[in-house]
Structures are given as C-alpha cells and as structure tokens.
Design a protein around this motif. Structure first.
Motif, mmCIF file in Angstrom:
data_model
loop_
_atom_site.group_PDB
_atom_site.id
_atom_site.type_symbol
_atom_site.label_atom_id
_atom_site.label_comp_id
_atom_site.label_asym_id
_atom_site.label_seq_id
_atom_site.Cartn_x
_atom_site.Cartn_y
_atom_site.Cartn_z
ATOM 1 N N THR A 124 0.814 -1.205 0.000
ATOM 2 C CA THR A 124 0.000 0.000 0.000
ATOM 3 C C THR A 124 0.854 1.263 0.000
ATOM 4 O O THR A 124 1.975 1.257 0.510
ATOM 5 N N GLY A 125 0.332 2.284 -0.626
ATOM 6 C CA GLY A 125 0.971 3.594 -0.540
ATOM 7 C C GLY A 125 2.024 3.862 -1.588
ATOM 8 O O GLY A 125 2.588 4.941 -1.656
ATOM 9 N N GLY A 126 2.321 2.890 -2.418
ATOM 10 C CA GLY A 126 3.353 3.095 -3.425
ATOM 11 C C GLY A 126 2.781 3.559 -4.751
ATOM 12 O O GLY A 126 1.570 3.568 -4.952
ATOM 13 N N LYS A 127 3.676 3.954 -5.621
ATOM 14 C CA LYS A 127 3.262 4.315 -6.975
ATOM 15 C C LYS A 127 3.605 3.165 -7.898
ATOM 16 O O LYS A 127 4.778 2.733 -7.962
ATOM 17 N N VAL A 128 2.621 2.687 -8.604
ATOM 18 C CA VAL A 128 2.829 1.508 -9.445
ATOM 19 C C VAL A 128 3.352 1.938 -10.811
ATOM 20 O O VAL A 128 2.783 2.791 -11.479
ATOM 21 N N ASN B 226 0.974 -2.687 -18.522
ATOM 22 C CA ASN B 226 -0.449 -2.424 -18.358
ATOM 23 C C ASN B 226 -0.762 -0.933 -18.406
ATOM 24 O O ASN B 226 -1.815 -0.495 -17.945
ATOM 25 N N GLY B 227 0.185 -0.168 -18.904
ATOM 26 C CA GLY B 227 -0.055 1.256 -19.116
ATOM 27 C C GLY B 227 -0.137 2.064 -17.835
ATOM 28 O O GLY B 227 -0.670 3.163 -17.814
ATOM 29 N N GLU B 228 0.372 1.518 -16.746
ATOM 30 C CA GLU B 228 0.335 2.261 -15.495
ATOM 31 C C GLU B 228 1.690 2.912 -15.233
ATOM 32 O O GLU B 228 2.689 2.216 -15.061
ATOM 33 N N VAL B 229 1.687 4.247 -15.221
ATOM 34 C CA VAL B 229 2.943 4.952 -14.996
ATOM 35 C C VAL B 229 2.782 5.822 -13.761
ATOM 36 O O VAL B 229 2.202 6.899 -13.812
ATOM 37 N N LYS C 14 8.210 -9.948 -22.480
ATOM 38 C CA LYS C 14 7.530 -10.072 -23.775
ATOM 39 C C LYS C 14 8.385 -10.860 -24.765
ATOM 40 O O LYS C 14 7.887 -11.766 -25.443
ATOM 41 N N ILE C 15 9.666 -10.535 -24.835
ATOM 42 C CA ILE C 15 10.510 -11.181 -25.838
ATOM 43 C C ILE C 15 10.738 -12.654 -25.492
ATOM 44 O O ILE C 15 11.034 -13.475 -26.352
ATOM 45 N N LEU C 16 10.570 -12.991 -24.209
ATOM 46 C CA LEU C 16 10.714 -14.389 -23.814
ATOM 47 C C LEU C 16 9.387 -15.132 -23.835
ATOM 48 O O LEU C 16 9.340 -16.340 -23.628
ATOM 49 N N GLY C 17 8.319 -14.392 -24.073
ATOM 50 C CA GLY C 17 7.011 -15.036 -24.184
ATOM 51 C C GLY C 17 6.319 -15.279 -22.862
ATOM 52 O O GLY C 17 5.391 -16.083 -22.783
ATOM 53 N N PHE C 18 6.761 -14.597 -21.805
ATOM 54 C CA PHE C 18 6.084 -14.763 -20.510
ATOM 55 C C PHE C 18 4.905 -13.812 -20.435
ATOM 56 O O PHE C 18 5.077 -12.606 -20.547
ATOM 57 N N THR C 19 3.752 -14.354 -20.226
ATOM 58 C CA THR C 19 2.593 -13.474 -20.080
ATOM 59 C C THR C 19 2.330 -13.159 -18.612
ATOM 60 O O THR C 19 1.592 -12.239 -18.299
ATOM 61 N N ASP C 20 2.944 -13.931 -17.737
ATOM 62 C CA ASP C 20 2.653 -13.732 -16.311
ATOM 63 C C ASP C 20 3.833 -13.136 -15.558
ATOM 64 O O ASP C 20 3.965 -13.275 -14.366
ATOM 65 N N ARG C 21 4.726 -12.521 -16.289
ATOM 66 C CA ARG C 21 5.894 -11.898 -15.654
ATOM 67 C C ARG C 21 6.142 -10.524 -16.255
ATOM 68 O O ARG C 21 5.659 -10.226 -17.336
ATOM 69 N N GLY C 22 6.901 -9.724 -15.564
ATOM 70 C CA GLY C 22 7.284 -8.421 -16.100
ATOM 71 C C GLY C 22 6.167 -7.412 -15.994
ATOM 72 O O GLY C 22 6.262 -6.322 -16.538
ATOM 73 N N HIS C 23 5.069 -7.765 -15.319
ATOM 74 C CA HIS C 23 4.002 -6.784 -15.111
ATOM 75 C C HIS C 23 3.292 -7.071 -13.796
ATOM 76 O O HIS C 23 3.568 -8.083 -13.127
ATOM 77 N N LEU C 24 2.373 -6.170 -13.428
ATOM 78 C CA LEU C 24 1.697 -6.285 -12.135
ATOM 79 C C LEU C 24 0.191 -6.445 -12.298
ATOM 80 O O LEU C 24 -0.600 -6.105 -11.411
ATOM 81 N N GLY C 25 -0.221 -6.944 -13.465
ATOM 82 C CA GLY C 25 -1.633 -7.187 -13.683
ATOM 83 C C GLY C 25 -2.078 -8.442 -12.952
ATOM 84 O O GLY C 25 -1.264 -9.296 -12.585
#
Lengths: 414, 298, 552, 263
Positions: free
Chosen positions: C7-11, C16-19, C442-453
């Motif tokens: 909590t309290g952080g900036k994502v 996922n387009g969150e900056v 993305k380049i490794l094909g991981f859909t469940d890594r490298g993001h916070l969705g």
C-alpha cells in the motif's frame, strides 16, 4: 531397460559411475540384494558393482550396532566438539557433495577428495596458465594423432581407447595413430587398439618432464641438445596432424606430474598457432571431478578448501588430506562409490561410507551409505569435466545416501 | 677588480640549463677505462654541432667503482632529456660496449632515468641477461671477448651548461699556458667538465651569423686580428684569447669550477702575460644562470 | 491462503499502461490479484514514497555452467579477494565476475531481479547447467540451448535433410536439454575452428560441411518460428569484436528477411574501421537498422571499466583474444561435437582507446535505438562487466550530466570518435521499467511476468524513489518472490528458490531413431543417457513448460 | 626488540592462520580475528599481547602450526623466537622478518620486497608461486640458515634466495628469473625448465640433464654482485672474479645459468 530373468532382474544400459568415462552400456543382474555385472562392465566396474545377498551392516557407534539416528547424533556431537575437522574421502554424487559442503561450512573443517592428487597436478597448469582441452567425443571423431603421455591411462580408465580412439573417426582420414610417449599400452589396451597405428617412444625412468620439454621446444621451432629419444619426428607429426591430442592420466604421473602436464599443455598451445590440437587431461575417479565442480559453483574454489566460521579459504597444500590430518582432531570420511580404505588417523573418525569399508581401527561412528548409481539416483561428472552422467537406482537396499546422512547430521547439530 | 695584476673584468658568464648524467666506466686497467671514457666523450664539445657536451669528470679509484676495477667518471650534458636519452646509449653502444674489458655503470641516482643497458641489451640478440640485485637492475651482454656489463639505467640531473671564462693574454703562448693551468685546477672540481679539446676552446663564438643557417660564428669582438675592423672588447696589449667552457651538475659546481680556473690564472699573474679574465654573455636576457666574475672572486 | 497488500506506493507497470499510479497491489497465493480477492490480507507492506514494479528480468547473463566454473578456477585472485558477506544468508561463496551460485541469486535479488536467463547452454553441459542453476536462490531461470555448430545439425543441413528434419532435431534437443530458447554462437564458426579455420564470414562456406553461417542462421530462424518458440533465435553473430564487424551485423539483419531475430551483446558487433586506429563506432548505423527493422531486438552487452572475465562458446574469437588475457591465462575447450568454450580474463581500462570507445558505443546504442521494447539492459555478464554494475548503467542512461561527466574522463582520442556527448536522451523511469521488465518478459514469451496485472506471478519490487538512480536500483527496499518477502529494507530476510522454464515442442519420433544411432556411433554413449529427465531438475520439481505452437 | 610481544597461552593443537596479524597497524591485537583449526577466534584467546605497537612484533616461542606469519608485511619488523608453519611472509612487500627456528612450506612465497631470515630449515617450495599463481618471489632477500625442501625457488621471478644448507630435489624448477645461492648439496633435477636466472652453486652435481657446460670464465658481473649484495658476498667471497658456467635448461630452450663458485 529392465528384464526379469530367473531369480532376479537384469538392468541394461546401466551408467557406470566409477572411473569417470561414464560408460552407459553395463548390464547388471540384480537378485534381491545381490548384484552381478555382466556385459559392458570392465573388470574394475564388475568388481565394484558386485554385491552379495547379505544385508548391509548396521550403523555403528564406538563399534556397537546403532540405529542411524543414534549414529547421526553421535556424529553431530563429535562435529560440534571438534576443534579441527578434516573432511576426507569426499567421494559422493553431486547431491552428496552439496550436503557435505553445507555440513562442512557449518561445522568448519578442511575438504579434500581421496583421489585428488591428479586433479591438482592438472590444476597446477590449468589454473595457472590455462590450456586448450577437449572432450571424449571430439577425440573420438577428430583425433588423427593421439599421444599418450606417460603411463597408459587405460590402467585406470579401462575402456578409454574403445571410447575415444575406435579405428574410424568421423573426420579422420586414413589410419588413426596412437603414440605412447614414456609408457606402453597394457595387454588390454592393445586389444582395444587393433586396427590403429601404434607406436611406443621409450623414455628413461623419470625422464618424461625432459622429454616433454624437448618436444615443446621442437614444436616451437627451437633446438635442443640431441639426446635419445629423437622427438623430432613426433614434433613434425603433431604439426602436420589435423587434430592432435595429448592425453594423460595425471594421477599416474608421479610427483613431478604437474611439470609433465605443464609442458604437454604448452605443446598443445603452440600447435594451435598453426593447426588444431587439444589436451585430454584425465584425472580422478569416484566423482572427483563432480565434487570439484560442485565446489567451484558453490564456493568459488576447487576442493582442498577449509571452512572456518563461515569463511572459505583455499590452500592446496594445507588442506590436502594428509596435511590436514596432521593437526585435525576429527576426520569425517565419506566414500560412497567403493570401500576405499581411509588413512590411519589418531583422532576421532566419523565414516559415512560404503558398507564394505574396512578400517585400520574401528571408527567412532560408522554410517553405511548406498552407492550412487546402484542404491540411489545421483549425478556424477565425466572425467572431461563437461559432461555429467545421470546415475540410476537399480536395487532396493535401504541404504541411505550421503546427501541424506549429511542433511540429518546438519539438522542434529546444536 | 685586480688580482695579482690580472684584471677581473666586471662581467659575467651567462649559462643555460642543460640536463646531464654521470656514468662510471671501468675496465681491467686504468688505461683501458680511460680509453673508453675518452672515446665515448669524444666529439662532444658543443651541443650546437655534437648534440651533447661530454667529458671526463675524474678518475675513480678501484675502491669506489661498482666492480672494484679502475674507473673513470664521465659527465654528459644535452639541451633536454629527450636529447640526453638519445645520445647516452648511442655513445655507450659505439664507444664503451666496443672497448675491451669495459663495463658501464650509473653514476648518479634520482631525476628522470636514462636508459643505458635497457637500451643496449638488444645488441645481445636475445642472449642478454638481466640481474636485479640490491634494488638495481643490471644487464650482461655476451660479446666475443666475454661479457659487457652495464647498468639498466642511470639518473639525470638538471645542470648548467655554458659557464665560461675568457683568458686575455699578451701572446698566444701565454694565453694557452694560462688556460692549461686553469684546466688543470678546474679538473679537480667534482661535478664539472670542460668539454672542449683539452678543456680549451680557442674559437669562442657569438650567437648568430651573417650567413643564413649559421647559429654561431666567430666572436669577432674578441678576435685580436680584427681589432681595427670591429668594436673590439680587447685591451690594446691583448694578442690572444682562450676560452674555457664549463658544464656542471649544478650552479654551485660551475661557480666553484669558475673560481678554480680564475685562481689558477691569477696565480700566474700579469707577469706571465695574463692581462684580464672576462666571460662570455649575451646581455643577460637569454641564460638564467649568471656567473659574475667579481662576485665569485670576492 | 496467503495474501499480501502493498500500500501507498506508486505503481510503475508499463505493460499495463500504469505509470506512477497510486494504488495498492495485492498478492494472493503467490500471484498478483485484483483487490477484491484480497480483502483478508495477512500482511501489509507500507510502500509509501516507493515505486512498485514487477521483478526485473535479465535475458542474458552467464550465471552457470562449465564455463562459469572455469572462470572461477582462472580468477582465483578475485575469489580470494571478494567473498560473500558473512551473515545468516552467507553460503561461503564469493567472486564478482565469477560469482558463485548462491551469491548470484542474492546479489540479483537485492537489486530487484527475480528472473535471470543463462544464454549459452552447450547441450553436452546442460545437465551441469541445470544442477548449478538449482543452487541459485530466488531467481527463476532457464537456458538457451546453443545450436548452430553441432555436427549433427550441420550434417542435416548439408545433406539436404530439409527444414522439417531440422525442426524435429531442434525440438528433440530442446526436450533433451530442457531449455527454453535457441542460441546461436558464431554460426558455424566454432565448428570451423575445429577444422582449423580462423575466420568465418556470413557467406563463407564451412571447410567441412560447405554450408555458410547465413544458411545455418536462416535455417534455425525458420525452425524456431515454425516450432512456435516465443523467443526468437538469440544470436551471437559472426566476427565478434572484430573492427569492421558492423557490416557483418547489418548483413545479418538483412539476412533475416523480416523473420524475428534477437541479436545479443550488439555492442561487440558494432565496430567500424574509421580513424587512424582503424576502430570506430558503428552504433549509428546499427541503431538505424534496428529502428527500421521491427523484427529485430537487441541486447547491448555494455562494458564497464575494471577487471572481469570473458566467457564464451566462441572459441574461434577467444583464441584470437588469448594474447590480451589479463591476468595472463586462458582456457579453451572443444566440446562434444557440439560447441566449444573459451574463457579469457580481461580488464577494461578507461585509458584504453578501444575500451573507452566500446563503453561509448554501448551507450550510443542504448540512446539511439528508439523502441525500448526491442532493446535490453545487459552487460553480457560477465563479459562486458559484472551484472552488479546495472544500477550504474541505469544512472548513465537516465542522467545526462552524470553521463557527460563520465564521458569527459575518457581519452580525447576516443571521445573524438563518439557522438555520445551530443545525445541528449535520458531514459525515463518508465523506459527503465520497460527495458528491465516488461520487454524482457515479452521477448521471452512470458505473459505472467514483467508486469503487475492480475494473474502475474507475485514477483514484486519496491524501490525508494531516490533521485540518485544508481543508489535507487542498487538495493530494493522490498522484494517479493512468488508473494513471499525475501528482501526487506535492502536486506535478504528469507531464502527461496525459483523455477526453471523450458519449452518442449513436439517432434516426429523418427528423430529418436536417428539420434539413437548418432549417439551410439558418433558420441560413444547413449542418447537416453544424454537426455535429461524431469526428476533431475530442482530435485524432482521439473521445469515449467511453456506452450509452443506445436507442443502436444 | 620490543614492540608488541605475543606469547602463546598454551601449546597449539590446531593450525593457526596469522594472516592480518601485522605490526604497525595500530589495532587491538588481542581482538584481532584469526583462524584456529575449523574456527575463527580472537588472537587474545591464543596469545597474550603485551608491549606497544611501534612497528615491531615479537612472537615468543613459535610453533610449526603458525601459518602465514608476516603475510603481506609492508613495513616494520617481526621476530619469531621459534618455528613457524606454512607461508611465512607470503606476499610480503617490505620490512623484515626473522625466524629463529624453522619454517614450513611456501616460506617467502610471492614475496616482492623486504628481507626474511630463517635460522633453521624450510619446507618445500621456498619462494615459490602459490596456488594458481604464475610467479613466485619477485624481489627482496631470503636467507635460510638450514636446508630447504623440494622445489625451492619454483617459478622464482626475482630477488635473492640464499640457502646455507642443502636444497632438496627439483630446486629452481621453472625458475623465471632471480638468483638462488645454495651453499650445501643440491638434490636431483635442479633447474628443470629454468628460463632465465642464476643459480650460484658449489658443485654442478644435482643439476638436471638439460644443463650444458660453458667452461670457466672471468665474469665482471660477479664483482658487481658481491658489492651489491652482502648475502652474495658472504657466499662467493668479496674477491670473486670467475666461475664455471653451465647454461640451461637447454631442453626447454632456457637461458638460465648455474655458476659454480668456490666458497
């Protein structure tokens, strides 16, 4: 592949863990606890795989039969009380070695493998100057001139020539040539070498270092005093070979073997300026190479390293088992592949060892362990350091692995 | 100032910075040490035409040489360190390396190092041997006669070149006799050399020339035969002038040497035909070191 | 159920387009969850003032295997000098450019990395590679299998066995070695060196098989495309380190004809021959080509000044480099009809014209390649520098005055040949998040890594928002691995182990027969011994097998 | 000799690594961490430390289990009134170490400056290269009053090693440069692989087969050596002028030499 026969089963294509060639065409006949090696096994492998139907001995504490639990506790107590522990033997599969490293780093003590003399003769050059080495299959397919330096390595690596110098090689034109420099092929080796040009160059006793020095000088285009044997033809043959290989068993080279290795590597280095050549530096047995590799990726040093209060220091002289035992008060002897006899030692002894191990005097704690590649699965490294070989389980002996025992001792430490 | 009838003119020698080094040349005999030293300091009278100025500084007794053999110390000066680095190994290579039984050692420490053995070792074509003992590296170059031994390098010093005195006398013979006496006395001063033949230059020069490309030319103001045609600096009774040029490892060394020279000349006195002592300068704007004769003799 | 609420952080989640979105992040049972699933969070982490990102992913770092062990052996001085810091999580290891397994995991996770991929698994050494990777804590790993110099493949191509046979072989090898992508190192060149060739140009025929690197490259590009591997061919091209290799690199890009290709440590492949030293930057040309060809991605292989060790399968080039080994020792190996390795210790010196220009070329590439989704932050650990220099590299990218200050320290001769001083670009935090997280996944094909969705693995990092970006990225405040806090206040607080990723595209079983024979005859042991079993990976855990187009 | 005085509290049973215990560091000696057997302890657990650290340190007693005494010493002086173990003065760059008794293996290994004097014998690999290193001792002076074990001066790169007693087999193996003087007998195979450097010997017996006799010569160099090194002056006599020269190891293209000089 497993076939049921008569009163037991025959396992085919069993991987052999002992010498480091990693032959994987051994057949083992297993009947209950008894094991007999058949096809594929060299004499040594057959002897080392052989087991009687008798059950393994119990663990012992101070000479009395004990449960594994009691033995583990006793071992932990000895480790906790020791001022200076020498982890010796150190012959185990990779998992065993990993667990022993954790145990040693926790308790403190020096580590060495019982067959490491040759390894360190090789490291004396590879670590200091480096070399260009090769692996079994490269030799098998490319090598047109195979120079055996010193005593015939097949005394230790029995099926060496079958593996690396069959009569034909994929890229070898004409007949393959094998030159024994300062050694000669055993009768067994001669049979493996049928169909090859075999030449022996005699070198006077103790003269191998000088011979290799002269060969290096000749290959480098220098001149040396004209003494016997005349090595100019060999130098020329190496220079005109497409892929010359200098092979040796460092363990068999004797006290100045490090100098032999250094010069042989220098010959190869020079040859590679104009043609291709490589070393095939053989060393060790009983997963010595794997123990060293596991050490390198976990600790950063080769074996012959000491742990003290969570710090590792590497000293090849002081941590050699013989030297370490001079001031140690506890020896932890590990030997899972064969009943290697531990060195005599005045202090306390914990033996995590092959059930058939015999001792000069009864160890304080004896915990029999299974053999990787027979009693449990495991991983060992081939002698060329690159390839590692998966070891299978081929009987149910109930014997624990070194890894299990070491982990249990670690857990019992105060 | 007049000493023993000799006028010490109110003049000064104007000298320039040079860099120099000292070498000790030894041999099996004093004779061969001197031959090597003389040869290697030959044709080194003036940087103008020789690239360096060099001379024998002194004979070094066996007890003081690095190898216990008879030796000679030489000093070599050049206009800059680059020049010195070039001439020193060249001279040793041509004149000491070649001279029978010789060896060559560093004669000073400190300053920028000047390669000697380090530069000469290649003559040995790979057979050279280096030894590092007592913190110093030395080279052995196998030669037909045995081995030429030579230190790796020698030190260098920022010294003074072009100190001088002019001896004005009533005849050529008297001028030369006075100059010889001066040189003999000056040679006893350590740290200095008189690079011209026998220490004496009879053709002192002025800067520049009417001819393009000549950096120096005859000093007509002191040429007795031109007295009628030029603004002569010579008193009427002077018929000959000899100059002694001094290079030294320091200002003090050159000053001491200057003094020793004047003293020897003055000792001869006016009776031996010496009229005056003068010195060469360029008005004082060019060289930073000024050796004022009267101050030195005060 | 375990649940964590940050909590309290900036994502910062570019995928996922969150900056810099101020929101809470929930992790339930090791995966990111939408808030409604995590009402009963068992643990709350206060990330106030912090920046929350996905765990970083390194797509190219030599962290394990035989060559790493050789490097450790050769760099004994470094091992003696640099030991793991004592403490509860010390494993008695050491090293920097030759870091031991445990230390590698610790140092990476402290910087916020949770997945690192070993880009050069020689098939013969795959078993070793996996067992060693199993001793690296915290990180998910996987290996790229080195093909393109293996005699079986070259023989297949040369004998005209056809693309299908190549595809089947590649699939067989991936299954046998449990790797997740295909790497090519100096296509055909390592093999040619075994036949005593010293150079290999893109269109030069192998001395034995008479096929060219171009042919090998395009055949394998087709194979991974047709097999449906997510990661394109990971290429270490011809002529590594050779002045003038910019032409080779440009020809290689052209050779892809639009098919996907990842070119690795491109800094080492971007050299011209201009100037009096016949060594110049090709970064402008290479970046231009990358910008124009959307099928191409690159990682840089930035160098940093200091001692390191270069470890490569490219024995042909390492043999050429042996003379510059520092300290003066090196090891080469020909390996099992498969590949080779060459390990040459090396010290990059800022006073060296060539090294200084190499440094500048790497940064030029970073700044000139426009699309952050196709360029990755690497030093080719340890070849260009140890991975521990990443925070410094990030600051160089984000902070032009700092970059200029470093650039000014270099020899004038090198600066004269670089346009670095003119490049005004500064990476934004978002771009850093892309090049270190979103794009690698993305380049490794991981859909469940490298993001916070929602659904992504619970590999989450909280950085303190420090204007000194080097300090910021050197130590994360928090790192969660699969939802478990492993770094707190910059210190490791718990030990976990990651997973090994692989692909297993299907293949025609007739390939089994061919390889059985190949192993029996050529290799001298059995194909079944060669093949890794699942029980060998991470003490029986096996690999995470990723889907491919043809997988069963 | 005063300075810091370390006195053992009891006789040692395990090896003690004294790396890092150096005079002149201005530290609390009793609290210095040292390795003892399989553990790390405080120096004060093993020794009492008395006196003032003025750059000098004395170890009372001494013990063959004391390793790495004076390792890395850069300045100051260490005196050991007894034996020491392995790696005496390892990597030392300056200063002075004096051991009244004997030293173990790898004494003076990789020393680059300073002086070590050992009254008794030394173990194998005196002045040699340590594990993984290309080069042994590269500068400084070592004097051994007794005899040296095998491979004395292996890969020696420089400096002067003076052995007053015998040298066991394979002395000067792969010697790169430097000078070893051996007053006593030489074991077999000395000088194998010697690249350059000088052995000063009383007799050629023991030299490996790759040495060739170059005859007796007046060598000006000897006169220089005895004036630059008191150790070599003591060995060769101040008035030395010549020696019999052997060159080797010719088998490996070496350009080293063994000079046979009278005492």
């Amino acid at each position: 592949m497993t076939e049921a026969v008569g009163g037991g089963v025959t396992h085919k294509d069993v991987v052999c863990p002992f010498c480091g060639l990693g032959c994987d065409d051994i057949s083992l006949k297993v009947d209950g606890l008894s094991v007999e090696a058949g096809e594929g096994a060299c004499g040594r492998a057959a002897a080392l795989f052989r087991r009687s139907a008798a059950p393994a001995p119990s663990a012992r504490v101070a000479g009395r039969d004990a449960s594994i639990d009691e033995a583990v506790s006793a071992a932990a107590d000895l480790l906790a009380g020791a001022a200076s522990t020498a982890y010796a033997g150190f012959a185990a599969d990779v998992n065993g070695v990993r667990s022993l490293i954790k145990l040693a780093s926790k308790t403190g003590g020096s580590v060495d493998h019982y067959a490491s003399a040759g390894l360190f003769r090789n490291l004396s050059t590879s670590q200091r100057k480096g070399w260009i080495a090769t692996t079994l299959a490269e030799v098998r397919n490319r090598c047109d001139l195979f120079v055996v330096v010193g005593p015939d390595p097949s005394e230790a690596f029995h099926r060496l020539y079958t593996r690396v110098t069959p009569p034909t090689g994929r890229f070898v034109e004409g007949r393959r040539k094998v030159v024994f420099l300062g050694g000669e092929p055993s009768a067994e080796a001669r049979q493996q070498l049928v169909g090859l040009d075999v030449e022996t160059i005699e070198v006077r006793e103790g003269g191998l270092v000088d011979a290799l020095s002269r060969l290096n000088t000749l290959v480098s285009g220098g001149s040396t005093p004209p003494v016997e044997p005349d090595l100019a033809p060999l130098a020329e043959a190496l220079k005109s070979a497409k892929y010359g290989v200098l092979a040796w068993n460092a363990a068999a080279l004797g006290a100045d073997g490090d100098l032999v290795v250094e010069r042989a590597a220098a010959v190869v280095d020079m040859l590679n300026v104009t043609t291709r050549a490589a070393c095939l530096p053989l060393a060790g047995r009983d997963n010595l190479i794997g123990a060293n590799q596991t050490f390198l990726w976990n600790i950063g040093f080769p074996i012959r390293t000491a742990f003290r209060s969570g710090q590792a220091t590497h000293d090849q002289a002081l941590n050699r088992t013989g030297a370490a035992l001079e001031s140690a008060d506890l020896m932890v002897w590990t030997s899972a592949f064969r009943p290697e006899r531990p060195p005599g030692f005045e202090g306390k002894v914990v033996a995590i060892a092959h059930p058939d191990t015999t001792f000069e005097s009864e160890p304080d704690v004896f915990i029999p362990v299974g053999q990787p590649g027979l009693d449990h699965r495991g991983l060992a490294f081939r002698t060329d350091t690159v390839v590692s070989i998966p070891l299978g389980k081929h009987r149910d002996s109930g014997l624990a692995s070194v890894a299990d025992v070491a982990k249990r001792i670690l857990e019992r430490l105060p | 100032m007049i000493l023993n009838g000799v006028e010490i003119r109110d003049s000064f020698a104007e000298a320039f910075p040079m860099v120099g080094t000292r070498l000790i040349i030894t041999a099996d005999s004093a004779k061969w040490a001197m031959i090597a030293a003389k040869t290697m300091t030959g044709f080194a009278t003036s940087v103008i035409g020789c690239g360096c100025e060099a001379g024998v500084e002194r004979v070094v007794p066996e007890s003081e040489t690095p190898d216990g053999r008879p030796g000679v110390a030489v000093l070599i000066f050049a206009m800059d360190i680059k020049g010195l680095k070039s001439v020193v190994p060249n001279r040793i290579g041509q004149c000491v390396l070649t001279s029978p039984t010789s060896a060559c050692y560093a004669g000073m420490e400190g300053g920028e190092s000047i390669s000697i053995g380090k530069a000469l070792k290649y003559f040995a074509d790979g057979w050279q041997i280096s030894k590092m003992v007592g913190g110093k590296r030395i080279w052995r170059l196998p030669v037909m006669e045995g081995e030429f031994v030579c230190d790796h390098d020698t030190g260098s010093v920022s010294g003074v070149g072009g100190g001088n005195i002019l001896i004005l006398a009533t005849s050529r013979g008297e001028a030369l006799a006075a100059a010889e006496a001066a040189v003999e006395n000056m040679s006893k001063v350590e740290g200095c050399i008189m690079p011209f033949p026998g220490g004496v230059v009879r053709s002192g020069s002025k800067v520049g020339s009417k001819y393009k490309g000549m950096f120096a030319s005859t000093n007509n103001f002191y040429c007795p035969t031109l007295r009628a045609q030029t603004d002569s600096h010579l008193p009427p009774e002077v018929a000959s002038v000899m100059e002694i040029v001094i290079d030294g490892v320091s200002f003090d060394a050159v000053a001491a040497c200057t003094k020793a020279g004047i003293e020897a000349v003055v000792a001869l006195g006016r009776d031996k035909g010496v009229v005056a002592i003068d010195a060469g300068n360029y008005g004082g704007d060019l060289g930073p070191f000024h050796f004022k004769l009267r101050e030195i003799m005060a | 159920m375990s649940a964590v609420r940050i909590t309290g952080g900036k994502v910062l989640d570019p995928a996922n387009g969150e900056v810099g979105v101020a929101r809470d992040v929930f992790i339930v049972d090791g995966r990111i969850a939408s808030s409604d699933l995590a009402d009963s969070a068992t643990e709350t982490i206060d990330a106030k003032g912090g920046i929350v990102m996905a765990g970083a992913i390194d797509i190219h770092s030599h962290i394990a295997g035989g060559k790493s062990n050789i490097a450790r052996l050769l760099m004994v001085e470094e091992q003696r000098a640099i030991r793991e810091p004592a403490g509860q999580f010390c494993a008695c290891g050491g090293g920097l450019s030759t870091m031991t397994a445990h230390a590698t995991g610790c140092r990476y996770v402290e910087m916020g990395y949770t997945a690192v991929f070993e880009p050069a698994v020689v098939a013969a050494n795959a078993r070793h590679m996996h067992v060693e990777m199993g001793d690296i804590p915290f990180l998910d790993t996987g290996g790229y299998l080195v093909l393109g110099n293996d005699d079986f493949l070259l023989d297949l191509i040369a004998s005209g066995a056809g693309q299908q046979a190549v595809n089947d072989y590649v699939a067989w090898m991936l299954a046998a070695t449990k790797c997740m992508a295909i790497k090519i190192v100096n296509p055909g060149g390592i093999n040619a060196f075994k036949f005593n060739s010293r150079w290999m140009q893109l269109d030069e025929a192998n001395p034995h098989y008479e096929i060219t690197p171009r042919k090998i490259l395009t055949t394998l590009i087709k194979a991974v495309t047709e097999l449906g591997l997510a990661h394109p061919i990971h290429l270490h091209g011809c002529n590594l380190g050779v002045p003038g290799n910019e032409d080779t690199t440009l020809e290689t890009i052209a050779a892809t004809e639009g098919m996907p290709l990842h070119m690795t440590h491109v800094q080492f492949h971007s050299y011209g021959t201009e100037g009096d030293r016949k060594f110049s930057s090709g970064a402008v040309k290479i970046a231009e080509a990358v910008n124009k060809n959307p099928n191409i991605s690159i990682d840089v292989g930035q160098i940093m000044f200091g001692q390191t060790v270069t470890a490569s399968a490219d024995l042909m080039s390492q043999h050429r480099n042996r003379g510059i080994a520092t300290p003066k020792r090196w090891i080469g190996m020909d390996i099992e009809m498969d590949a080779a390795c060459g390990i040459v210790p090396f010290a990059y010196k800022d006073k060296s014209f060539v090294n200084a220009l190499q440094w500048a070329i790497g940064l030029e590439l970073f700044l000139l390649v426009e699309d952050p989704w196709r360029i990755f932050l690497t030093t080719d650990h340890p070849n260009g520098a140890p991975f521990t220099t990443y925070p410094h590299l990030i600051r160089l990218l984000m902070d032009k005055p700092f970059r200029d200050e470093q650039f000014a320290k270099l020899p004038k001769s090198a600066r004269k040949h670089s346009i670095l001083g003119e490049l005004k670009r500064e990476y934004t935090l978002e771009e850093i998040a892309i090049v270190t997280r979103a794009a690698p996944a993305k380049i490794l094909g991981f859909t469940d890594r490298g993001h916070l969705g929602a659904g992504a693995v619970g590999d989450v990092v909280i950085y303190r928002d420090d204007p000194d970006r080097e300090a910021m990225f050197s130590r994360a405040d928090y790192v969660l691995k699969d939802g478990q806090v492993v770094v707190k206040d910059g210190e490791i607080v718990g030990l976990t182990y990651g997973k090994t990723h692989s692909v297993a595209p299907d293949y025609d079983k007739s390939m089994d027969v061919k390889l059985d024979r190949w192993f029996d005859e050529a290799m001298g042991f059995k194909a079944k011994t060669f093949k890794l079993a699942d029980h060998e990976i991470r003490e029986g855990a096996g690999t995470v097998v990723h889907a491919t187009a043809r997988s069963a | 000799m005063s300075g810091i005085v370390l006195t053992p509290r009891a006789s040692l049973e395990s090896r003690v690594d004294l790396s890092g215990v150096l005079p002149g560091a201005g530290v609390d000696f009793a609290r210095l961490p040292v390795f003892h057997g399989g553990r790390k302890v405080a120096l004060g657990d093993l020794f009492t430390a008395s006196g003032v650290d003025d750059g000098r340190m004395t170890i009372e007693g001494g013990d063959a289990l004391l390793d790495s005494v004076g390792a890395g010493l850069a300045k100051g002086e260490i005196v050991v009134k007894g034996d020491v173990g392995s790696k005496l003065g390892f990597g030392m760059t300056g200063g002075m170490i004096s051991v009244k008794g004997s030293a173990g293996a790898f004494a003076a290994s990789e020393v680059s400056g300073g002086k070590i004097v050992i009254g008794g014998d030394v173990g194998e690999k005196l002045g040699a290269a340590g594990d993984g290193s290309r080069r042994g001792m590269s500068g400084g002076v070592v004097v051994v009053g007794g005899s040296a074990g095998a491979r004395a001066g292996e890969r020696l790169r420089g400096g002067v090693v003076m052995i007053e007693g015998d040298a066991a087999e394979e002395a000067a193996t792969d010697l790169i440069a430097g000078t070893i003087a051996i007053a006593g007998k030489l074991g077999a195979n000395a000088g194998r692989g010697m690249k350059r450097g000088t052995l000063l010997l009383r007799s050629p017996e023991g030299l490996c087969a790759g040495f060739g006799d170059a005859g007796v010569h007046d060598l000006v160099m000897l006169r220089v050596l005895v004036r630059r090194s008191q150790e070599l002056a003591a060995f060769m006599g101040a008035s030395v002028t010549g020696a019999r020269r052997f060159a080797g190891d010719l088998y490996s293209g070496g350009k080293g030499e063994a000079l046979i000089v009278a005492g």
